[in-house]
Every structure is written in structure tokens, then in C-alpha cells.
Scaffold this motif. Structure first.
Motif, PDB file in Angstrom:
ATOM      1  N   LEU A  98       0.795  -1.149   0.025  1.00  0.00           N
ATOM      2  CA  LEU A  98       0.021  -0.018  -0.141  1.00  0.00           C
ATOM      3  C   LEU A  98       0.814   1.150   0.039  1.00  0.00           C
ATOM      4  O   LEU A  98       0.683   2.497  -0.666  1.00  0.00           O
ATOM      5  CB  LEU A  98      -0.851   0.032   1.300  1.00  0.00           C
ATOM      6  N   THR A  99       1.968   1.126   0.710  1.00  0.00           N
ATOM      7  CA  THR A  99       2.662   2.407   0.510  1.00  0.00           C
ATOM      8  C   THR A  99       3.467   2.586  -0.758  1.00  0.00           C
ATOM      9  O   THR A  99       3.679   3.867  -0.910  1.00  0.00           O
ATOM     10  CB  THR A  99       4.121   1.996   1.797  1.00  0.00           C
ATOM     11  N   ILE A 100       4.055   1.543  -1.251  1.00  0.00           N
ATOM     12  CA  ILE A 100       4.394   1.740  -2.553  1.00  0.00           C
ATOM     13  C   ILE A 100       3.521   2.316  -3.530  1.00  0.00           C
ATOM     14  O   ILE A 100       3.774   3.150  -4.469  1.00  0.00           O
ATOM     15  CB  ILE A 100       5.157   0.472  -3.334  1.00  0.00           C
ATOM     16  N   ALA A 101       2.082   1.688  -3.361  1.00  0.00           N
ATOM     17  CA  ALA A 101       1.342   2.452  -4.419  1.00  0.00           C
ATOM     18  C   ALA A 101       0.954   3.743  -4.039  1.00  0.00           C
ATOM     19  O   ALA A 101       0.783   4.600  -4.913  1.00  0.00           O
ATOM     20  CB  ALA A 101      -0.207   1.583  -3.996  1.00  0.00           C
ATOM     21  N   ASP A 102       0.769   4.289  -2.708  1.00  0.00           N
ATOM     22  CA  ASP A 102       0.636   5.684  -2.485  1.00  0.00           C
ATOM     23  C   ASP A 102       1.804   6.454  -2.895  1.00  0.00           C
ATOM     24  O   ASP A 102       1.641   7.529  -3.303  1.00  0.00           O
ATOM     25  CB  ASP A 102       0.467   5.728  -0.925  1.00  0.00           C
ATOM     26  N   TRP A 103       3.085   5.914  -2.962  1.00  0.00           N
ATOM     27  CA  TRP A 103       4.114   6.905  -3.386  1.00  0.00           C
ATOM     28  C   TRP A 103       4.076   6.930  -5.128  1.00  0.00           C
ATOM     29  O   TRP A 103       4.299   7.935  -5.523  1.00  0.00           O
ATOM     30  CB  TRP A 103       5.219   6.011  -3.113  1.00  0.00           C
ATOM     31  N   ARG A 104       3.605   6.035  -5.677  1.00  0.00           N
ATOM     32  CA  ARG A 104       3.504   5.900  -6.961  1.00  0.00           C
ATOM     33  C   ARG A 104       2.171   6.958  -7.289  1.00  0.00           C
ATOM     34  O   ARG A 104       2.259   7.812  -8.422  1.00  0.00           O
ATOM     35  CB  ARG A 104       2.850   4.682  -7.634  1.00  0.00           C
ATOM     36  N   ARG A 105       1.228   6.855  -6.618  1.00  0.00           N
ATOM     37  CA  ARG A 105       0.250   7.949  -7.005  1.00  0.00           C
ATOM     38  C   ARG A 105       0.544   9.327  -6.819  1.00  0.00           C
ATOM     39  O   ARG A 105       0.366  10.370  -7.425  1.00  0.00           O
ATOM     40  CB  ARG A 105      -1.037   7.613  -6.030  1.00  0.00           C
ATOM     41  N   PHE A 106       1.487   9.513  -5.555  1.00  0.00           N
ATOM     42  CA  PHE A 106       1.992  10.743  -5.491  1.00  0.00           C
ATOM     43  C   PHE A 106       3.144  11.169  -6.587  1.00  0.00           C
ATOM     44  O   PHE A 106       2.921  12.326  -6.852  1.00  0.00           O
ATOM     45  CB  PHE A 106       2.766  10.988  -4.072  1.00  0.00           C
ATOM     46  N   LYS A 107       3.749  10.646  -7.197  1.00  0.00           N
ATOM     47  CA  LYS A 107       4.830  10.818  -8.104  1.00  0.00           C
ATOM     48  C   LYS A 107       3.880  11.030  -9.364  1.00  0.00           C
ATOM     49  O   LYS A 107       4.319  11.797 -10.414  1.00  0.00           O
ATOM     50  CB  LYS A 107       5.684   9.711  -8.450  1.00  0.00           C
ATOM     51  N   SER A 108       2.636  10.420  -9.624  1.00  0.00           N
ATOM     52  CA  SER A 108       2.089  10.543 -11.026  1.00  0.00           C
ATOM     53  C   SER A 108       1.308  11.991 -11.158  1.00  0.00           C
ATOM     54  O   SER A 108       0.809  12.332 -11.714  1.00  0.00           O
ATOM     55  CB  SER A 108       1.005   9.589 -11.216  1.00  0.00           C
ATOM     56  N   MET A 109       1.153  12.423  -9.702  1.00  0.00           N
ATOM     57  CA  MET A 109       0.337  13.936  -9.818  1.00  0.00           C
ATOM     58  C   MET A 109       1.272  14.892 -10.274  1.00  0.00           C
ATOM     59  O   MET A 109       2.450  14.970 -10.154  1.00  0.00           O
ATOM     60  CB  MET A 109      -0.052  14.270  -8.281  1.00  0.00           C
ATOM     61  N   THR A 110       0.405  15.895 -10.862  1.00  0.00           N
ATOM     62  CA  THR A 110       1.211  17.329 -11.465  1.00  0.00           C
ATOM     63  C   THR A 110       1.258  18.039 -10.038  1.00  0.00           C
ATOM     64  O   THR A 110       0.862  17.920  -8.984  1.00  0.00           O
ATOM     65  CB  THR A 110       0.359  17.910 -12.348  1.00  0.00           C
ATOM     66  N   ARG A 111       2.231  19.336 -10.360  1.00  0.00           N
ATOM     67  CA  ARG A 111       2.510  20.150  -9.330  1.00  0.00           C
ATOM     68  C   ARG A 111       1.247  20.961  -8.805  1.00  0.00           C
ATOM     69  O   ARG A 111       0.926  20.967  -7.507  1.00  0.00           O
ATOM     70  CB  ARG A 111       3.498  21.054  -9.814  1.00  0.00           C
ATOM     71  N   GLU A 112       0.277  21.072  -9.643  1.00  0.00           N
ATOM     72  CA  GLU A 112      -0.994  21.698  -9.241  1.00  0.00           C
ATOM     73  C   GLU A 112      -2.011  20.864  -8.423  1.00  0.00           C
ATOM     74  O   GLU A 112      -2.528  21.194  -7.478  1.00  0.00           O
ATOM     75  CB  GLU A 112      -1.832  22.092 -10.297  1.00  0.00           C
ATOM     76  N   GLU A 113      -1.800  19.595  -9.016  1.00  0.00           N
ATOM     77  CA  GLU A 113      -2.671  18.453  -8.325  1.00  0.00           C
ATOM     78  C   GLU A 113      -2.218  18.338  -6.590  1.00  0.00           C
ATOM     79  O   GLU A 113      -2.878  18.032  -5.773  1.00  0.00           O
ATOM     80  CB  GLU A 113      -2.575  17.267  -8.965  1.00  0.00           C
ATOM     81  N   LYS A 114      -0.655  18.404  -6.439  1.00  0.00           N
ATOM     82  CA  LYS A 114      -0.238  18.173  -5.270  1.00  0.00           C
ATOM     83  C   LYS A 114      -0.763  19.502  -4.305  1.00  0.00           C
ATOM     84  O   LYS A 114      -0.606  19.165  -3.103  1.00  0.00           O
ATOM     85  CB  LYS A 114       1.268  17.999  -5.486  1.00  0.00           C
ATOM     86  N   LYS A 115      -0.761  20.426  -4.786  1.00  0.00           N
ATOM     87  CA  LYS A 115      -1.134  21.636  -4.075  1.00  0.00           C
ATOM     88  C   LYS A 115      -2.652  21.684  -3.673  1.00  0.00           C
ATOM     89  O   LYS A 115      -3.054  22.136  -2.748  1.00  0.00           O
ATOM     90  CB  LYS A 115      -0.951  23.020  -4.799  1.00  0.00           C
ATOM     91  N   GLU A 116      -3.520  21.002  -4.651  1.00  0.00           N
ATOM     92  CA  GLU A 116      -4.899  21.105  -4.271  1.00  0.00           C
ATOM     93  C   GLU A 116      -5.365  19.724  -3.632  1.00  0.00           C
ATOM     94  O   GLU A 116      -6.440  20.227  -2.932  1.00  0.00           O
ATOM     95  CB  GLU A 116      -5.636  21.114  -5.825  1.00  0.00           C
ATOM     96  N   HIS A 117      -4.817  18.813  -3.888  1.00  0.00           N
ATOM     97  CA  HIS A 117      -5.167  17.485  -3.324  1.00  0.00           C
ATOM     98  C   HIS A 117      -4.030  16.951  -2.243  1.00  0.00           C
ATOM     99  O   HIS A 117      -3.037  16.617  -2.748  1.00  0.00           O
ATOM    100  CB  HIS A 117      -5.588  16.515  -4.282  1.00  0.00           C
ATOM    101  N   ARG A 118      -4.268  17.033  -0.992  1.00  0.00           N
ATOM    102  CA  ARG A 118      -3.393  16.520  -0.165  1.00  0.00           C
ATOM    103  C   ARG A 118      -3.603  14.956   0.014  1.00  0.00           C
ATOM    104  O   ARG A 118      -4.695  14.755   0.130  1.00  0.00           O
ATOM    105  CB  ARG A 118      -3.314  17.067   1.207  1.00  0.00           C
TER     106      ARG A 118
END
Length: 415
Positions: free
Chosen positions: A335-355
Motif C-alpha cells: 500500500l505504501t508503494i502504491a501511495d508513493w506511485r500515486r504521489f509521483k504521478s500527480m502534477t504540481r498543481e494537483e499536489k497543491k490542491e489535493h493532499r
């Protein structure tokens, strides 16, 4: 219905009941207490015969374990014998280490070496991490049994077979079992030898996922840096709760003497693993006299299931600590690896809008220690319910003959 007029004694009884109710919740949320109780229930004496505790006491008193000036020729000969017992190690260290004589070390037994299990996740995390794939070239996997060594050589370039006469490390070693303790102390002794060969060590358990390069976040001045199950914000405070699964050690006289002292201290603390013994000796006078520069690593960068790092922009490693059982660890680390992949796939704007948050720990919350605490919680709640029922029964029907009068004091004949 008339109301009770509570006296001081009645209020004390209510306060005690409230304490009984709150204690299990405290235990469920307080990781150090959980680990202490779990270790206490499962301790099995481990008493190696190499040196008696009396000999250890004399070593502490005369300084042979804490100073470099009093090392005898016999001690030097013993070190030489150790090197002869580990053929090929020095050559492998040269091949694996970085130019500054630093290398990453992990240990492996066959239970964690099976296909699509812990070692595969560990190595995969370097590939999934942020530009850290090259660090695998400086990773030495120390196999504790032949099966683990065979698997290691099939998937990795730098493997060493560490043999221990009369001990089988192949099967899964449950936390605080006798073989688990032997495995942990064998690891400490091996790391001591590597330090004496002049190499800096970054030791990492295989149940730690790597996401970023940890070296920029290590202190350039500390001799010994260790991760935490709980970090109180002060890296030099010995009250931090350490975790020996992630350690950076610089090779020098202080650290070599410390590892000797740490390893020999197992005789003074039978039935405890290396992490608990370290927690005990870090407050002692012999430890203070060594002059070891000790620092604890911030869980914001070096997190774990005990204290999860919620900052995806800073986290370097995630450890499956505060969790027992290989299968539970594997489920939550995936699950931890999957969450990290999800974080890496997000754009910079998505990272700012969705924690985003880690899904783990999830399965690890169902470890046996938590089950035991839940049973304790339910038992206490039943006790409180019975206590309250008997009080109501007395109020309505009068005190049963078998109940002492001093338990409750009724002010009114009517309830």
C-alpha cells in the motif's frame, strides 16, 4: 427518584473507574507502552557463553570497553581471528562501498528472500524512489542462510553469506523469540567488524521502503545516528525512542568501542534485543564516558508505521515498524508503494490542491499486540458495566447480603 449526594469516597471510586476505562485507550495510542508490554510478555532468555557478566562488569570498570588506549594484544588478535572467519568480506566491501568508504547494508533470511516478498519490495523501492536507483550499487545484502544467499545472488550483485555455527536463520523469526534475538545480536557483531575494517555503515532493515536519498539529511558531525519510533523534536535528546532498523554509523574509535560495549551489554540485559539494550545503555555513565556523538533522526524524513511521515515532499524512508508478522508487513508496504506511485504521478498543481495520505498502516493495526490490548479493553468495560449494574441493583432493590456495605453509600432510602 432522589439523587445521590456523593461523598469523597464515591468520587474516588468514580475516578478509578474512569482511569480503568482510559488506560486501554492510552495503551492503544502510546507506541512505547505497546512495545514494552509486548516485549515483556515474549522475552526469552538469551545467554551466550562467550563472556560472563562479571567479566563485562570488570571491562566497564577498567575502561577496556569504552576506551581505545587499553586495548590489549589479545583483543587485537581476536579481531584478526574474526576477519579470518569472514573470508572474502573485505574484497566485497571494497567493491560495494562509495568513494568515501560508505556502504548500505541489509540482512536477509530465506523467509524474507522468497519470490515476490520482502527483498523484492525493498529493491523495488529504490527503482520507484526519486533518483536513488544508483544507491543499489552500494548495497550489500548479508544473507543469514544458504537459501537466502542463493536468492540474493540471483537478483543482486553484492551478497555475502554470513554463517553462524549451530543456528538456523532460515525460517521466519517471530519478534522476541530466541532465534530472533540471536539474529539481532549476530547483526550487531557483524556491523562492528565492518566498522573495524574502516567502513561507514548505513544499515537498513529490508522492511524499509526508500523514496529519496537519505544522505543529505544526515548530520555531518554525529558519530551515530538512529531512526525513531517516536521523535520528540530534539535530535540530541536521549529520551527519543530509538529504532535500530535504520542506523548511520561513521567508522572511528568511538563507534568501534561503542559497538563492543553494545554487543557485550547483551549479557547484562538477558532476553532483550539490541534496540531495547541500546535504549537502556544510552543513559548510563559508561556510555557518556565514550564521548559518542549521538543523534536521532526526524520521523518527518525517516518515518514508519509507529509515527507516519505525512509530508510526501520530504519523506525519505518508510519503515514497517510497530507491526508483527511478515504477511501484515507485506500488505501494508505494498500500500505504501502504491501511495508513493500515486504521489509521483500527480502534477504540481494537483499536489497543491489535493493532499494525499498513506493508506498504511492498515493490516498492521490487527497485529497480535493490538488484539491483546483490545481484549484487555473489552474486559475492563465489562467489569465497569457489572460494577454499574450492581450499584443500580442496590439502589433499587437494596444491598445484597454478599456485597460489603463500604462499597457504596446511599444517602436516601429512595432512588
Amino acid at each position: 427518584m432522589a439523587f445521590y449526594k456523593f461523598r469523597v469516597r464515591d468520587m474516588i471510586i468514580i475516578a478509578l473507574c474512569a482511569a480503568f476505562i482510559s488506560l486501554p485507550y492510552f495503551l492503544l495510542m502510546h507506541t512505547p507502552t505497546i512495545m514494552f508490554l509486548h516485549g515483556l510478555m515474549n522475552q526469552i532468555n538469551f545467554k551466550p557463553a562467550e563472556k560472563s557478566s562479571d567479566a563485562l562488569d570488570s571491562g566497564i570498570e577498567d575502561g577496556s570497553l569504552i576506551g581505545g588506549d587499553k586495548e590489549t594484544d589479545l583483543q587485537k588478535a581476536n579481531v584478526t581471528d574474526k576477519f579470518e572467519e569472514l573470508p572474502g568480506l573485505e574484497k566485497l566491501l571494497i567493491e560495494t562501498s562509495m568513494p568515501n568508504k560508505t556502504l548500505i547494508i541489509t540482512t536477509l533470511n530465506s523467509a524474507w528472500a522468497k519470490n515476490n516478498t520482502m527483498i523484492d519490495l525493498f529493491l523495488a523501492s529504490f527503482q520507484e524512489g526519486d533518483n536513488i536507483a544508483h544507491l543499489v550499487d552500494h548495497l550489500l545484502i548479508v544473507a543469514l542462510d544458504q537459501s537466502a544467499f542463493d536468492r540474493c545472488t540471483a537478483i543482486h550483485h553484492h551478497c555475502y553469506r554470513l554463517e553462524t555455527e549451530g543456528v538456523d536463520f532460515a525460517a521466519e523469526k517471530f519478534f522476541m523469540s530466541s532465534d530472533y534475538l540471536k539474529m539481532m545480536w549476530r547483526r550487531i557483531d557483524f556491523l562492528r567488524i565492518v566498522l573495524e575494517l574502516g567502513y561507514n555503515i548505513l544499515f537498513s532493515d529490508a522492511d524499509i521502503m526508500w523514496f529519496r536519498d537519505p544522505f543529505p539529511h544526515l548530520s555531518p558531525d554525529a558519530d551515530f545516528q538512529i531512526a525513531c519510533d517516536h521523535f520528540n523534536g530534539n535530535p540530541t535528546d536521549v529520551k527519543n525512542l530509538p529504532n535500530g532498523g535504520f542506523v548511520f554509523v561513521r567508522s572511528n574509535e568511538r563507534t568501534m568501542n561503542f559497538y563492543k560495549f553494545w554487543f557485550d551489554s547483551r549479557l547484562r540485559h538477558p532476553g532483550k534485543h539490541d534496540q531495547d539494550v541500546f535504549n537502556d545503555i544510552k543513559n548510563t555513565k559508561p556510555f557518556a564516558r565514550m564521548g559518542l556523538k549521538l543523534e536521532f533522526l526526524d520521523t518527518v524524513y525517516f518515518g514508519g508505521f509507529c509515527e507516519v511521515s505525512q509530508d510526501f515532499e520530504k519523506v525519505c524512508t518508510m519503515h514497517a515498524n510497530c507491526c508483527t508478522g511478515l504477511e501484515r508487513k507485506l500488505i501494508d508496504l505494498r500500500l505504501t508503494i502504491a501511495d508513493w506511485r500515486r504521489f509521483k504521478s500527480m502534477t504540481r498543481e494537483e499536489k497543491k490542491e489535493h493532499r494525499i495520505f498513506w493508506q498504511a498502516p492498515k493490516e498492521c493495526l490487527h497485529s497480535c499486540k493490538y488484539k491483546a490490548l483490545r481484549i484487555m479493553l473489552y474486559t475492563l468495560l465489562v467489569f465497569v458495566c457489572i460494577f454499574c449494574f450492581l450499584g443500580s441493583y442496590w439502589c433499587i432493590f437494596g444491598r445484597p447480603r454478599w456485597m460489603p456495605e463500604r462499597i457504596f453509600t446511599r444517602r436516601s432510602p429512595d432512588c
